[in-house]
Design an enzyme around this catalytic site. Sequence first.
Site, PDB file in Angstrom:
ATOM      1  N   HIS A 245       1.367   5.334  -1.860  1.00 45.89           N
ATOM      2  CA  HIS A 245       1.055   6.367  -3.036  1.00 45.89           C
ATOM      3  C   HIS A 245       2.259   7.061  -3.705  1.00 45.89           C
ATOM      4  CE1 HIS A 245      -3.127   6.768  -1.234  1.00 45.89           C
ATOM      5  NE2 HIS A 245      -2.580   6.106  -0.460  1.00 45.89           N
TER       6      HIS A 245
ATOM      7  N   HIS B   1       0.715  -1.114  -0.149  1.00 42.09           N
ATOM      8  CA  HIS B   1       0.125  -0.086   0.071  1.00 42.09           C
ATOM      9  C   HIS B   1       0.860   1.286  -0.002  1.00 42.09           C
ATOM     10  CE1 HIS B   1      -3.821   1.887   0.817  1.00 42.09           C
ATOM     11  NE2 HIS B   1      -3.009   2.911   1.180  1.00 42.09           N
TER      12      HIS B   1
ATOM     13  N   ASP C  99       2.577   3.151   2.980  1.00 37.98           N
ATOM     14  CA  ASP C  99       1.568   4.251   2.517  1.00 37.98           C
ATOM     15  C   ASP C  99       1.951   5.559   2.175  1.00 37.98           C
ATOM     16  OD1 ASP C  99      -1.288   5.499   2.385  1.00 37.98           O
ATOM     17  OD2 ASP C  99      -1.490   5.498   4.492  1.00 37.98           O
TER      18      ASP C  99
ATOM     19  N   TRP D 258       0.246  13.718   4.040  1.00 37.01           N
ATOM     20  CA  TRP D 258      -0.172  13.327   5.228  1.00 37.01           C
ATOM     21  C   TRP D 258       0.861  12.722   6.047  1.00 37.01           C
ATOM     22  CZ3 TRP D 258      -1.770  12.444  -0.072  1.00 37.01           C
ATOM     23  CH2 TRP D 258      -3.078  12.549  -0.036  1.00 37.01           C
TER      24      TRP D 258
ATOM     25  N   GLN E 248      -9.638   9.459  -5.205  1.00 33.28           N
ATOM     26  CA  GLN E 248      -9.272  10.039  -3.962  1.00 33.28           C
ATOM     27  C   GLN E 248     -10.546  11.101  -3.518  1.00 33.28           C
ATOM     28  OE1 GLN E 248      -5.859  10.714  -1.877  1.00 33.28           O
ATOM     29  NE2 GLN E 248      -7.813  10.985  -0.912  1.00 33.28           N
TER      30      GLN E 248
ATOM     31  N   GLU F  76     -11.328   4.171   6.857  1.00 35.04           N
ATOM     32  CA  GLU F  76     -10.016   4.770   7.438  1.00 35.04           C
ATOM     33  C   GLU F  76     -10.614   6.022   8.357  1.00 35.04           C
ATOM     34  OE1 GLU F  76      -7.070   6.404   4.675  1.00 35.04           O
ATOM     35  OE2 GLU F  76      -5.624   6.814   6.276  1.00 35.04           O
TER      36      GLU F  76
ATOM     37  N   HIS G 282      -9.225   1.627  -0.030  1.00 32.69           N
ATOM     38  CA  HIS G 282      -9.270   2.508   1.333  1.00 32.69           C
ATOM     39  C   HIS G 282     -10.505   2.179   1.818  1.00 32.69           C
ATOM     40  CE1 HIS G 282      -5.785   4.272  -0.777  1.00 32.69           C
ATOM     41  NE2 HIS G 282      -5.535   4.948   0.465  1.00 32.69           N
TER      42      HIS G 282
HETATM   43 FE   FE2 Z   1      -3.451   5.155   1.315  1.00 30.11          FE
END
Ligand code: FE2
Length: 425
Positions: free
Chosen positions: A59, A57, A309, A315, A152, A213, A210
Amino acid sequence: MLDLLVRNATLPDGRAQMSIAVQDGRIAEVAQGLEAPAHDTLDAQGLLVSPPFVDAHFHLDSALSYGQPRVNESGTLLEGIALWGELKPHLTVDAIVERALRYCDWAVARGLLAIRSHVDTSHASLPTVHALLEVKQRVAPYLDLQLVAFPQDGLLRTPDGLCNLKRALDLGVDVVGGIPHFERTMAMGAESIRILCELAAAQGKRVDMHCDESDDPLSRHVETLAYETQRVGLQGRVTGSHLTSMHSMDNYYVSKLIPLMAEAQLGVVANPLINITLQGRHDSYPKRRGMTRVPELLAAGLTVAFGQDCVMDPWYGLGSGDMLEVAHMGLHVGQMTSQTAMRQCFEAVTTQPARLLGLDGYGLAAGCHADFVWLQARHPAEAIRLRATRLAVFRRGRRIASTPAATARLELAHRPGSVDCLGPA
Ligand code: FE2
């Protein structure tokens, strides 16, 4: 004559003094004490040789964009999404490609040779998709990149969400993604799951969403994901990523939910570094950890992987592509300290994600690709403890990265001249 013979290796399952014979990019044989003529040999010195790390996982489209156009002040998931939204209009294909290639260099150095990356499909001109499809092709000789079409901004929440996701799949993106907890209502989240699972079944694709979350104990999308997986016959091909709401759910409800997930053969990805920093942000004290119930899911027979991630993005300002750092955090957050559980944490960044990605020819056995990492550790728990140096990384039998051993020189009277922090043999 072999191309390569690795001698005196310890394997993750504990077998010692093992040899790995390599011919034409594949493992020809794995046997104890095997000796044979070879063009190249490596004495592993009794240290650990593992299949490469796999990140289930990630991005890659936002990686290494930290600080653009500003940093996430609240540290929340929602400010991160808003911040990424501010950056998106300014993204160029060239800039995404450059950042992604740089991250893949880091990954290779860390022995991370397979990544499943979500790619944001929300922007009408799909710059992230075009960029990562190009990156996938360029890194293919040394890294397996699997792409997930990730809406997203919501599949149904934005007018073109579904249309853009379908266009990304048509362009060659491998896996169907989703974000049901970000849709406007619980019902629309469930509707998005139904649409996406049907789409994946029709196109013969895997799913990785996802899912849940949040810290909301009443978020129920994973239940829907398990149901839809069974309904459209995708058992074993669907993954729920994050599932952080499970941390906060009522125990009685979870005792019903986990068997339903097992029935659907759902894969699970926890992202320990991100879950421990993004979740619990609305709590005062006690603060919830937010990571999903990894030991319980493993005990029920589910495939559970740890993902990275984010690395230096809206993030998360840290990270370096080190899956042993991810396993280290997962071990601590999940209190997985028994011998068995520490081994499971190592598997959560190697064999378990390889299964979720459906990687072909992964592993240390005859017939597999000759891909492996030589670590400065004697066993998997020690590799996690030390976030061990990747002494050498091999792809198809060829050395593609090396790092000098981590050894400090000591200048103390009556003490050894050097120290490497390895435990007793
Ligand atoms: Fe993610």
